[in-house]
Design an enzyme around this catalytic site. Sequence first.
Site, short mmCIF file in Angstrom:
data_model
loop_
_atom_site.label_atom_id
_atom_site.label_comp_id
_atom_site.label_asym_id
_atom_site.label_seq_id
_atom_site.Cartn_x
_atom_site.Cartn_y
_atom_site.Cartn_z
N SER A 108 0.87 -1.18 0.00
CA SER A 108 0.00 0.00 0.00
C SER A 108 0.91 1.23 0.00
CB SER A 108 -0.90 0.00 1.24
OG SER A 108 -1.64 -1.20 1.30
N LYS A 162 -6.64 2.10 -3.00
CA LYS A 162 -6.34 1.37 -1.75
C LYS A 162 -6.36 2.32 -0.55
CE LYS A 162 -4.90 -1.46 1.26
NZ LYS A 162 -5.84 -2.43 1.81
N LYS A 204 -0.49 4.96 8.24
CA LYS A 204 0.16 5.39 6.98
C LYS A 204 -0.86 5.53 5.86
CE LYS A 204 1.17 2.12 4.44
NZ LYS A 204 1.58 0.87 3.78
P1 NAD Z 1 4.93 -6.81 7.49
O1 NAD Z 1 5.64 -5.76 8.26
O2 NAD Z 1 4.34 -7.99 8.19
O3 NAD Z 1 5.89 -7.39 6.33
C1 NAD Z 1 6.82 -6.61 5.63
C2 NAD Z 1 8.03 -7.49 5.31
O4 NAD Z 1 8.94 -6.74 4.51
C3 NAD Z 1 8.80 -7.94 6.56
O5 NAD Z 1 9.03 -9.34 6.51
C4 NAD Z 1 10.12 -7.15 6.47
O6 NAD Z 1 11.22 -7.86 7.03
C5 NAD Z 1 10.27 -6.99 4.98
N1 NAD Z 1 11.11 -5.88 4.55
C6 NAD Z 1 11.16 -4.62 5.07
N2 NAD Z 1 12.03 -3.87 4.35
C7 NAD Z 1 12.51 -4.66 3.37
C8 NAD Z 1 13.43 -4.45 2.29
N3 NAD Z 1 14.01 -3.28 2.09
N4 NAD Z 1 13.70 -5.49 1.47
C9 NAD Z 1 13.10 -6.69 1.67
N5 NAD Z 1 12.24 -6.96 2.67
C10 NAD Z 1 11.94 -5.94 3.50
O7 NAD Z 1 3.78 -6.03 6.67
P2 NAD Z 1 2.45 -6.65 6.00
O8 NAD Z 1 1.35 -6.62 6.99
O9 NAD Z 1 2.81 -7.89 5.27
O10 NAD Z 1 2.13 -5.49 4.95
C11 NAD Z 1 2.85 -5.35 3.72
C12 NAD Z 1 2.13 -4.29 2.88
O11 NAD Z 1 0.76 -4.71 2.65
C13 NAD Z 1 2.01 -2.92 3.57
O12 NAD Z 1 2.17 -1.91 2.60
C14 NAD Z 1 0.60 -2.92 4.16
O13 NAD Z 1 0.10 -1.61 4.32
C15 NAD Z 1 -0.15 -3.73 3.11
N6 NAD Z 1 -1.35 -4.45 3.56
C16 NAD Z 1 -1.37 -5.14 4.75
C17 NAD Z 1 -2.52 -5.83 5.12
C18 NAD Z 1 -2.60 -6.62 6.41
O14 NAD Z 1 -3.72 -7.01 6.80
N7 NAD Z 1 -1.51 -6.90 7.08
C19 NAD Z 1 -3.65 -5.83 4.27
C20 NAD Z 1 -3.58 -5.17 3.05
C21 NAD Z 1 -2.43 -4.48 2.71
#
Ligand code: NAD
Length: 297
Positions: A102, A178, A247
């Site tokens: 997102s 989104k 965010k």
């Molecule tokens: P999360 O924090 O669980 O996962 C993010 C992952 O990215 C982590 O494993 C982290 O180690 C990794 N990471 C961070 N920086 C990195 C880099 N430079 N290179 C490689 N890996 C890196 O987050 P999430 O909940 O999986 O969310 C991911 C995205 O999806 C976000 O943008 C969030 O807003 C969106 N989102 C989340 C949900 C939800 O329910 N969790 C739903 C829809 C959308």
Amino acid sequence: MSDKPVVGFVGIGNMGWPMAANVLKAGFALKVFDTSPEQVGKFVAEHEGAVGAKSMSDIAACELVVTMLPTGQIVREALLEVESSAFISHAKSGTVVIDMSSSEPTGTQELGAELVKKGVTLIDAPVSGGVAKAISGALTIMIGGDDAAAIEKSKAVLATMGERLFETGALGNGHAVKALNNYVAATAFAASSEAILIAKRFGLDPHTLVDIMNVSTGKSFHTEVVLKDHVIDEKYATGFQLGLLAKDVKIAADLGKAVGLDAPVSRLISQRWADALETVGFTADNTEAIKGWDKSL
Ligand code: NAD
């Protein structure tokens, strides 16, 4: 040999993990990368056939790259800056990057313009549905992009993760949709939380309040799915971090500003989530925001 492209998946957190697992299950060759090597090791150990990448230059060998990272700024750094620009200096012309995070829509447009100079096409394809639908492969996906061929190429991979794929128009449009969706959902959550807090102080059973809202006009995703388990019964475990939702709401409020609209509700709701973030913390579950809002006059 399979004619399916090799998919590089960057970011295997709460959402990326089950999404990448579904790509693999559908028969795509899969390489995963995360800044947490433990996470990569665990994923590869649990998913036969998945390959762990050691760096972003490893990922650059893939024809299709999915990013599922916390913010658009982190996506930008991963593609253009880390390891002395390892990804962009090794990526082949014709590579397609699908940003499913997102991210902030104007940042996505700027990143797309920079990548295309190197022959790499960016499309945005953020998701809604949360962890449960990421696991079942039933996410809603909002696709934006300026290159119809790249979008077509991406659809087979996207279909392994999502049930409903919407084309929203130009690059950045998916990210705008989104953020606006999450702003509306976050507004409903903030209002429902206030209603629960008021009800409790008035001596009402909040379960009764939610039961009645669910058959009345106050019904929402939150009244139906979230409030009882996660808020009233204090499970606080939706798998979506508070900082990530704050965010998204800020992205929507900033977008209002960017298009020159006076949008006071978005400003107020963004401030409410910023307040909760300060009190409760980034990694708390988003439903814990109610703790930060439970204050007396
Ligand atoms: P999360 O924090 O669980 O996962 C993010 C992952 O990215 C982590 O494993 C982290 O180690 C990794 N990471 C961070 N920086 C990195 C880099 N430079 N290179 C490689 N890996 C890196 O987050 P999430 O909940 O999986 O969310 C991911 C995205 O999806 C976000 O943008 C969030 O807003 C969106 N989102 C989340 C949900 C939800 O329910 N969790 C739903 C829809 C959308």
